[in-house]
Design a protein around this motif. Sequence first.
Motif, PDB file in Angstrom:
ATOM      1  N   LEU A 121      -1.693  -3.613  -5.517  1.00  0.00           N
ATOM      2  CA  LEU A 121      -1.228  -1.739  -4.932  1.00  0.00           C
ATOM      3  C   LEU A 121      -1.238  -0.585  -5.763  1.00  0.00           C
ATOM      4  O   LEU A 121      -0.560  -0.917  -6.750  1.00  0.00           O
ATOM      5  CB  LEU A 121      -0.144  -1.991  -4.152  1.00  0.00           C
ATOM      6  CG  LEU A 121       0.266  -0.515  -3.900  1.00  0.00           C
ATOM      7  CD1 LEU A 121      -1.058  -0.691  -2.646  1.00  0.00           C
ATOM      8  CD2 LEU A 121       1.225  -1.055  -2.638  1.00  0.00           C
ATOM      9  N   CYS A 141       2.805  -1.676   2.241  1.00  0.00           N
ATOM     10  CA  CYS A 141       1.493  -1.705   2.262  1.00  0.00           C
ATOM     11  C   CYS A 141       0.368  -2.031   1.404  1.00  0.00           C
ATOM     12  O   CYS A 141      -0.970  -2.088   1.592  1.00  0.00           O
ATOM     13  CB  CYS A 141       1.929  -0.039   0.308  1.00  0.00           C
ATOM     14  SG  CYS A 141       2.562   1.428   1.197  1.00  0.00           S
ATOM     15  N   LYS A 182      -4.210  -1.960   3.695  1.00  0.00           N
ATOM     16  CA  LYS A 182      -4.438  -2.095   3.168  1.00  0.00           C
ATOM     17  C   LYS A 182      -5.589  -3.667   3.281  1.00  0.00           C
ATOM     18  O   LYS A 182      -6.810  -3.521   3.165  1.00  0.00           O
ATOM     19  CB  LYS A 182      -4.871  -1.881   1.688  1.00  0.00           C
ATOM     20  CG  LYS A 182      -3.937  -2.794   0.909  1.00  0.00           C
ATOM     21  CD  LYS A 182      -4.023  -2.846  -0.852  1.00  0.00           C
ATOM     22  CE  LYS A 182      -3.582  -4.087  -1.901  1.00  0.00           C
ATOM     23  NZ  LYS A 182      -4.760  -4.030  -2.387  1.00  0.00           N
ATOM     24  N   CYS A 223      -8.382   2.016   6.169  1.00  0.00           N
ATOM     25  CA  CYS A 223      -7.512   2.858   5.024  1.00  0.00           C
ATOM     26  C   CYS A 223      -8.566   4.063   6.013  1.00  0.00           C
ATOM     27  O   CYS A 223     -10.143   4.231   5.800  1.00  0.00           O
ATOM     28  CB  CYS A 223      -7.996   3.088   4.470  1.00  0.00           C
ATOM     29  SG  CYS A 223      -6.488   0.802   3.798  1.00  0.00           S
ATOM     30  N   LEU A 268       4.470   6.744   5.953  1.00  0.00           N
ATOM     31  CA  LEU A 268       3.682   6.506   4.779  1.00  0.00           C
ATOM     32  C   LEU A 268       2.147   6.208   4.977  1.00  0.00           C
ATOM     33  O   LEU A 268       1.348   6.129   6.048  1.00  0.00           O
ATOM     34  CB  LEU A 268       4.379   4.955   3.964  1.00  0.00           C
ATOM     35  CG  LEU A 268       6.154   4.581   3.768  1.00  0.00           C
ATOM     36  CD1 LEU A 268       6.139   2.776   3.479  1.00  0.00           C
ATOM     37  CD2 LEU A 268       6.751   5.142   3.197  1.00  0.00           C
ATOM     38  N   VAL A 314      -1.750   5.892   3.165  1.00  0.00           N
ATOM     39  CA  VAL A 314      -2.213   4.747   1.836  1.00  0.00           C
ATOM     40  C   VAL A 314      -3.330   5.389   2.583  1.00  0.00           C
ATOM     41  O   VAL A 314      -3.969   5.469   3.756  1.00  0.00           O
ATOM     42  CB  VAL A 314      -2.422   3.703   2.437  1.00  0.00           C
ATOM     43  CG1 VAL A 314      -2.904   2.678   1.986  1.00  0.00           C
ATOM     44  CG2 VAL A 314      -0.890   2.880   2.367  1.00  0.00           C
ATOM     45  N   LYS A 360      -7.744   3.077  -0.634  1.00  0.00           N
ATOM     46  CA  LYS A 360      -6.704   2.108  -0.516  1.00  0.00           C
ATOM     47  C   LYS A 360      -5.418   2.123  -1.537  1.00  0.00           C
ATOM     48  O   LYS A 360      -4.248   1.227  -1.481  1.00  0.00           O
ATOM     49  CB  LYS A 360      -6.994   0.347  -0.353  1.00  0.00           C
ATOM     50  CG  LYS A 360      -7.803   0.021   0.775  1.00  0.00           C
ATOM     51  CD  LYS A 360      -7.848  -0.958   0.632  1.00  0.00           C
ATOM     52  CE  LYS A 360      -9.598  -2.122   1.582  1.00  0.00           C
ATOM     53  NZ  LYS A 360      -9.704  -2.636   1.661  1.00  0.00           N
ATOM     54  N   TYR A 385      -1.340   3.714  -2.145  1.00  0.00           N
ATOM     55  CA  TYR A 385      -0.243   4.056  -1.947  1.00  0.00           C
ATOM     56  C   TYR A 385      -0.068   5.450  -1.812  1.00  0.00           C
ATOM     57  O   TYR A 385       0.142   5.879  -3.537  1.00  0.00           O
ATOM     58  CB  TYR A 385       1.148   3.937  -1.478  1.00  0.00           C
ATOM     59  CG  TYR A 385       2.649   3.572  -1.368  1.00  0.00           C
ATOM     60  CD1 TYR A 385       2.489   4.680   0.100  1.00  0.00           C
ATOM     61  CD2 TYR A 385       2.968   3.554  -2.376  1.00  0.00           C
ATOM     62  CE1 TYR A 385       3.911   5.458   0.175  1.00  0.00           C
ATOM     63  CE2 TYR A 385       4.352   4.234  -1.866  1.00  0.00           C
ATOM     64  CZ  TYR A 385       5.024   5.072  -0.779  1.00  0.00           C
ATOM     65  OH  TYR A 385       6.280   5.578  -0.077  1.00  0.00           O
TER      66      TYR A 385
END
Length: 254
Positions: free
Chosen positions: A96, A114, A118, A123, A137, A139, A143, A145
């Motif tokens: 990530l 997250c 993804k 996304c 949140l 993203v 992809k 965060y």
Amino acid sequence: MLLCTDVGNTNIKFALYKGNELLMKMRFSTNRSKTADDYAVDLYTIFRINNVDVSEINGSIISSVVPIVTDLLRKAILTVANVDSFVVGPGIKTGLDIRLDNPGAVGSDIVCMCVALKELYPCPVIVVGMGTATTILYVNENKAYCGGMILPGVQISLDALTTRCALLPSVNFSAPQHSIGTNTADCIKSGIIYGNAAMIDGIIDRFEAEVGKKCTLVATGGLAQHIVKFCKKNIIVNDDLVLEGLRLIYNKNL
């Protein structure tokens, strides 16, 4: 089989996977006063009730936002299933990209969500996590965060309201027929249900305006199903995001 464990402030959720297939889910309350042996008994009991052959469990991974419980559960799982557990945190590969001021401060539950987002959804994505706290949140299209928002959770807000206001009664999460309540209980229910739904719709509008893109919308957490159906936005409910993220992260660390 892979045992995935999501330790939250209110509940501990377990899932058993065989490859990519989710075989079963279980949960019990988070209790900070229990010992490793207590948790081992709980695990053993829940496996016996569900006819799980613990000898088939050959992997385990934990996400925890309650540090005092993490090591206890790790020991309990070792006792019951004879497997050591990965714990999501420093040293664990997640894949990530975290674009925050302090990436190391991100909670493991958010990382898992997250990672799942993804992999599972187009996304950019906005995800609403409705647990003890409500997290919203973002993203991005790459992809990564990029941050979000944390608010008091629905149950915390309701508890604070009825505890601090002497004349207000406790209510359940059933939605009243009308948003304009005509009695105290319905007024509280309307505020909790429709108020949170409107808040989510409004914050999504703000996020999308700020990034200049329409996003895939996902909600997760134990309270999502009670609130999201009253949102005007088309929001996908997936209560297994953290567990799916744990499965994906485990496979990255083999």
